[in-house]
Design a protein around this motif. Sequence first.
Motif, PDB file in Angstrom:
ATOM      1  N   PRO A 165     103.313  10.895 -77.149  1.00  0.00           N
ATOM      2  CA  PRO A 165     103.519  12.119 -76.349  1.00  0.00           C
ATOM      3  C   PRO A 165     103.051  13.374 -77.077  1.00  0.00           C
ATOM      4  O   PRO A 165     102.631  14.344 -76.441  1.00  0.00           O
ATOM      5  N   HIS A 175     100.232  14.279 -78.745  1.00  0.00           N
ATOM      6  CA  HIS A 175      98.859  13.866 -79.013  1.00  0.00           C
ATOM      7  C   HIS A 175      98.232  14.650 -80.169  1.00  0.00           C
ATOM      8  O   HIS A 175      98.505  15.839 -80.361  1.00  0.00           O
ATOM      9  N   PRO A 182      92.858  13.828 -70.336  1.00  0.00           N
ATOM     10  CA  PRO A 182      93.870  12.832 -69.968  1.00  0.00           C
ATOM     11  C   PRO A 182      93.296  11.584 -69.294  1.00  0.00           C
ATOM     12  O   PRO A 182      94.040  10.663 -68.984  1.00  0.00           O
ATOM     13  N   GLU A 183      92.006  11.578 -69.045  1.00  0.00           N
ATOM     14  CA  GLU A 183      91.317  10.393 -68.519  1.00  0.00           C
ATOM     15  C   GLU A 183      90.151  10.072 -69.459  1.00  0.00           C
ATOM     16  O   GLU A 183      89.585  10.972 -70.076  1.00  0.00           O
ATOM     17  N   CYS A 212      90.967   9.186 -74.710  1.00  0.00           N
ATOM     18  CA  CYS A 212      91.893   9.638 -73.680  1.00  0.00           C
ATOM     19  C   CYS A 212      93.252   9.932 -74.299  1.00  0.00           C
ATOM     20  O   CYS A 212      93.779   9.123 -75.073  1.00  0.00           O
ATOM     21  N   GLU A 213      93.821  11.092 -73.977  1.00  0.00           N
ATOM     22  CA  GLU A 213      95.198  11.424 -74.334  1.00  0.00           C
ATOM     23  C   GLU A 213      95.998  11.416 -73.029  1.00  0.00           C
ATOM     24  O   GLU A 213      95.937  12.365 -72.252  1.00  0.00           O
ATOM     25  N   LEU A 214      96.707  10.321 -72.783  1.00  0.00           N
ATOM     26  CA  LEU A 214      97.403  10.150 -71.516  1.00  0.00           C
ATOM     27  C   LEU A 214      98.378  11.293 -71.245  1.00  0.00           C
ATOM     28  O   LEU A 214      99.145  11.690 -72.121  1.00  0.00           O
ATOM     29  N   ASP A 215      98.333  11.811 -70.030  1.00  0.00           N
ATOM     30  CA  ASP A 215      99.339  12.758 -69.565  1.00  0.00           C
ATOM     31  C   ASP A 215     100.502  11.924 -69.049  1.00  0.00           C
ATOM     32  O   ASP A 215     100.555  11.547 -67.872  1.00  0.00           O
ATOM     33  N   GLN A 264     103.632  12.418 -68.357  1.00  0.00           N
ATOM     34  CA  GLN A 264     104.469  12.926 -67.270  1.00  0.00           C
ATOM     35  C   GLN A 264     103.775  12.776 -65.919  1.00  0.00           C
ATOM     36  O   GLN A 264     104.406  12.404 -64.926  1.00  0.00           O
ATOM     37  N   LYS A 265     102.476  13.056 -65.874  1.00  0.00           N
ATOM     38  CA  LYS A 265     101.724  12.889 -64.625  1.00  0.00           C
ATOM     39  C   LYS A 265     101.677  11.423 -64.222  1.00  0.00           C
ATOM     40  O   LYS A 265     101.880  11.074 -63.055  1.00  0.00           O
ATOM     41  N   SER A 292     103.135   4.525 -68.896  1.00  0.00           N
ATOM     42  CA  SER A 292     102.024   4.462 -69.850  1.00  0.00           C
ATOM     43  C   SER A 292     101.540   3.031 -70.023  1.00  0.00           C
ATOM     44  O   SER A 292     100.332   2.771 -70.089  1.00  0.00           O
TER      45      SER A 292
END
Length: 269
Positions: free
Chosen positions: A41, A43, A55-56, A67-70, A72-73, A116
């Motif tokens: 979380p 990043h 984030p993609e 990619c740094e996953l969002d 919360q989204k 995730s």
Amino acid sequence: MLLKRIVLFGGKGGVGKSTLSCALSLKLSSFGKTLLLSLDPMHSLSGILKIEVPPEPREVYPNLFACELDAQKVAREYVDRVLENLRAVLSPKALEGFLRFASILYQSPTSLETASLDRLADYIMQGDYEYIILDFAPTGNMLRILNTIDLLKDWFGWIVEVAKEHRRISSYLGREEKLLDMLLEREKKVKTLKKTFEEKGILFAVARDEELSIEEAKRLLSYKGFSYSFMVMNACDKGEDFYVPPVEKPYGIENLLKLNVEPLLEVVL
């Protein structure tokens, strides 16, 4: 495209696991299409690579996608899909309660981690990459995520049977519901994660020459769910399994390429 290896970097905060994941990904991209994915979380890939990581997945170096996953989204989308499928199952009153609870679910660690993992399963099953490198949060969070996979696998085995019985009743009453389809899809993803880790997974537990970080690395190594597991001593000149000598300010692609991660690369290949 056949996934050849999935590599996980974990360890105590501040030991350099994100730096090593970036360095290995850069080297690995010469051998096949590679995805570098941050599940932390907090990043840090953008700062280490000196490139804005979205984030993609986006190509940040030839054959390397990052990619740094969002979280919360991703969690919001995941919870919304679950709630949509529950509409056909729950009574209006029960559904109302779930909807009020949704705002809490969006923020809960369990939802963030499950969502995730769901997205990671998507990347694996899409078959777009030969190598996937995962940069995890510190030890406690990583172990919780890994244990979540084990728990979900057992839980889905039970809940799917319940949903099958519910579908039989709904069919008899002439009602259509999609809950079972959703659960079967989720069960398939969890089984895919578990099987991929067991058959193609390599864990690098990163530590420094410091007692606490070594103890945490050993905690990670006690998890027996991968093809291979190794301890990597970072910024050190010796190590039981592997070590990576120090490099001053190893940030940005040019400096990351100076890190001697060839021994790790040989294990992955």
